[in-house]
Structures are given as structure tokens and as C-alpha cells.
Design a protein around this motif. Structure first.
Motif, PDB file in Angstrom:
ATOM      1  N   ASP A 232     -40.157  47.243  17.900  1.00 53.38           N
ATOM      2  CA  ASP A 232     -39.521  48.066  16.871  1.00 53.38           C
ATOM      3  C   ASP A 232     -39.674  49.550  17.188  1.00 53.38           C
ATOM      4  OD1 ASP A 232     -38.786  45.804  15.470  1.00 53.38           O
ATOM      5  OD2 ASP A 232     -40.399  45.950  13.982  1.00 53.38           O
ATOM      6  N   GLU A 233     -40.853  49.928  17.687  1.00 51.00           N
ATOM      7  CA  GLU A 233     -41.126  51.330  17.993  1.00 51.00           C
ATOM      8  C   GLU A 233     -40.230  51.835  19.119  1.00 51.00           C
ATOM      9  OE1 GLU A 233     -44.284  49.508  15.789  1.00 51.00           O
ATOM     10  OE2 GLU A 233     -43.434  48.934  17.742  1.00 51.00           O
ATOM     11  N   GLN A 234     -40.044  51.013  20.151  1.00 51.64           N
ATOM     12  CA  GLN A 234     -39.170  51.413  21.259  1.00 51.64           C
ATOM     13  C   GLN A 234     -37.718  51.518  20.809  1.00 51.64           C
ATOM     14  OE1 GLN A 234     -40.246  48.294  24.013  1.00 51.64           O
ATOM     15  NE2 GLN A 234     -41.608  49.618  25.184  1.00 51.64           N
ATOM     16  N   ALA A 235     -37.299  50.632  19.931  1.00 48.51           N
ATOM     17  CA  ALA A 235     -35.934  50.694  19.407  1.00 48.51           C
ATOM     18  C   ALA A 235     -35.725  51.968  18.592  1.00 48.51           C
ATOM     19  CB  ALA A 235     -35.642  49.458  18.549  1.00 48.51           C
ATOM     20  N   GLU A 236     -36.725  52.334  17.799  1.00 46.14           N
ATOM     21  CA  GLU A 236     -36.632  53.573  17.025  1.00 46.14           C
ATOM     22  C   GLU A 236     -36.511  54.782  17.944  1.00 46.14           C
ATOM     23  OE1 GLU A 236     -36.428  54.410  13.872  1.00 46.14           O
ATOM     24  OE2 GLU A 236     -36.458  52.375  13.051  1.00 46.14           O
TER      25      GLU A 236
END
Length: 331
Positions: A232-236
Motif C-alpha cells: 500500500d505504501e509503495q502504491a501511495e
């Protein structure tokens, strides 16, 4: 199992040329086909420096020639700006070249600013209330079903193929859904533009659908922004370029996608942060499991079995990986 498809606006990343961007479109179409995506549609935009897809029919020809099985379509042709007869002939020519692979998505957009619309129509702007009549004529030319009393009944759209392409109406409201239902054609809801009327529009389409020569049963697609990465963090982190792009488009500041190093989230005003939050209602951002969960929830809410994914982030390889992760999780 949900079907997944792709909508490509051919957004130009800052520092890249239109020529490079269109080559990326061809590469992405091949990539999507290899991953199992069902359709690859290209948009139509005019008088903009940041979107390279201004002629979907030409792009569709190149995409179909560069792939083997994936369905290729327009998302969508601006019906009010053109002749239904000419659209039908372009569509049937494409379908003759690539049988059973062509979709013709069309909509009611003016195509841009008032001066752009005048240039597109050579000053012959049609009234908005004429759209349904044009859609009926397009279907009539496509399938040779114009009524006997129609002034163009003896005018045939060629080539006279046996299986014309499927027709889809792109809409944002109940009115668009009603038109698609009455025509008996597929309906594409633009969640990526404005999800506000999505549920009521889909409900109306299903309730009022009338079978036609084009579609015997209701058929729907939901188009949505999705950015996927391994976490999720990389997508953000990837999505900040799409957030900035949506802000710029909304403010009329340009349609090129800025690189992440030019974006400082700390410099956003409260108003801009609120707009980004609002824009996120048009998107799904996250890991493969997050994306799958949210798409399945939306599929149930919309009662659809197909999503068309649009990913307008800066880096092309990151975009390819986003589509790959989604496909690996869901297809």
C-alpha cells in the motif's frame, strides 16, 4: 471472476514526446494482452498538450495490428461532433480488418472548449437533445436497420460486413444509462470522472434495458483509476503523480504528468489537499490484495462483472507493473 480491461488516454509524461507516448500505448496494449486483459480502449481528446490520443480510430488500427486476441475499442468517440454515417463506416472497416475484435464506445462530450468544439464541427454544432437521434442513426447505419421512412434509408454504410462491432455508450448520469438501455447497447460508467450517480445510473440501465440487434442482454463496464504496487505504501508513493495530474487538469494547468521529484506534498494548500481527498473517490490505490478487495466491493455495489482500469502515473515501467500485479491477483 471479474473481467479486467484497460483505458488509455495516452498521457504524456513531462520530458517525453508524443511520439514516445504513442509507442508506449502500443507496448502497453501488447503487455495487457499477454497478462489476460479483455479489452484495450483508447480515448479521444483534443486541443491539449498532454494527451496524445486525439484520433482513436487510427490508434485502434495500430493496436489491433500489433496484438492478436484482445478486443480493441474507443473510449470514446465524440458522436455529437461527427456524422453517424462516417463513424459507422470507420467502425465497420476496422471490424472487417479485425473481425470480432472491435468495440465502438461513444459519448456525448463536446470535445473540449467551445472554440475546440467549433473547430471539430466546422461551426456546425448540433443541439444536445439531438444525441439520442444520432445514436439511433449510428446503430441503424451499423446494422442496416434504419426505418423505411428514414431520409437516409437507401444509404448503406460500407463495407457491408456480417458482424458489425459492438456498440457501447459512455455515460456519467441516469440519462446516459437510460439512453443505453433504450438503444439496447452496452453501458460504460465513468467512475473515474465522477462516481456520484454511479449506482442509480446502473440500476436504471438494468431496469430499462431492451434487447436489440446489438446486445441481447445488459452489458456494463465500470471505468476507474487504479494504481497498484507491491505494498500500500509503495502504491501511495506512485499515486502522487496521478494526484498532481488530476489537480492540474481540474485547474486547467496542463495535462502532462509531472515526475515525482517535482512534487512536494508539503506545499499543497488546504484546498488542494481537500481536492486530492475528493479525487481519491475516483480511484483505488494499494497493494494487489487491497485493489482486489475494493474492486470486488465495487463490483457488488454496481452489479457489474467488468472493470476498465486507467493508470495515469509518471513512470511507464511502474504503470506496466501496476497492471501486472492486478492481473496476477485477479485473472
Amino acid at each position: 471472476m471479474l473481467r479486467l480491461s484497460v483505458l488509455d488516454q495516452a498521457p504524456i509524461s513531462k520530458g517525453h514526446t508524443p511520439e514516445e507516448t504513442l509507442q508506449h500505448t502500443i507496448k502497453l496494449a501488447k503487455w495487457a494482452e499477454s497478462l489476460g486483459y479483455h479489452r484495450y480502449w483508447v480515448a479521444e481528446h483534443h486541443n491539449t498538450s498532454g494527451l496524445a490520443s486525439s484520433s482513436p480510430e487510427i490508434l485502434m488500427t495500430q493496436i489491433a495490428a500489433s496484438t492478436h486476441e484482445i478486443r480493441v475499442g474507443s473510449g470514446g468517440i465524440l458522436l455529437p461532433q461527427y456524422s453517424p454515417y462516417k463513424i459507422a463506416e470507420n467502425a465497420k472497416t476496422l471490424s472487417a480488418l479485425y473481425p470480432n475484435r472491435i468495440d465502438i464506445g461513444f459519448g456525448n462530450s463536446p470535445g473540449g472548449s467551445p472554440i475546440t468544439q467549433k473547430a471539430l464541427t466546422d461551426h456546425h454544432i448540433k443541439p444536445k437533445e439531438d444525441f439520442y437521434r444520432q445514436a439511433l442513426d449510428l446503430q441503424g447505419f451499423m446494422h442496416n436497420t434504419l426505418p423505411r421512412n428514414h431520409e437516409f434509408r437507401l444509404v448503406k454504410a460500407g463495407p457491408r460486413i456480417v458482424n458489425p462491432p459492438a456498440m457501447w455508450l459512455l455515460g456519467l448520469t441516469e440519462n446516459g444509462a437510460k439512453n443505453a438501455a433504450q438503444l439496447g447497447i452496452g453501458f460504460v460508467f465513468g467512475h473515474f470522472i465522477n462516481p456520484k450517480y454511479g449506482k442509480v445510473a446502473m440500476k436504471r440501465y438494468y431496469e430499462e434495458f431492451t434487447p436489440s440487434i446489438n446486445h441481447e442482454e445488459p452489458a456494463t463496464i465500470i471505468c476507474i483509476f487504479v494504481v497498484c504496487a507491491e505494498t500500500d505504501e509503495q502504491a501511495e508513493a506512485l499515486a502522487i503523480t496521478q494526484d498532481r495530474w488530476l489537480l492540474n487538469v481540474g485547474k486547467g494547468l496542463g495535462t502532462k504528468v509531472q515526475p515525482p521529484e517535482e512534487i512536494n506534498s508539503d506545499e499543497y494548500s488546504n484546498e488542494e489537499l481537500e481536492q486530492i481527498k475528493k479525487n481519491r473517490n475516483r480511484c483505488i490505490i494499494g497493494s494487489p490484495s487491497t485493489v482486489k478487495k475494493q474492486l470486488n466491493q465495487l463490483a457488488e455495489a454496481y452489479q457489474t462483472d467488468e472493470f476498465m482500469i486507467i493508470t495515469n502515473i509518471y513512470n511507464f515501467e511502474d504503470k506496466k507493473k501496476s497492471y501486472k500485479l492486478i492481473a496476477e491477483e485477479m485473472l
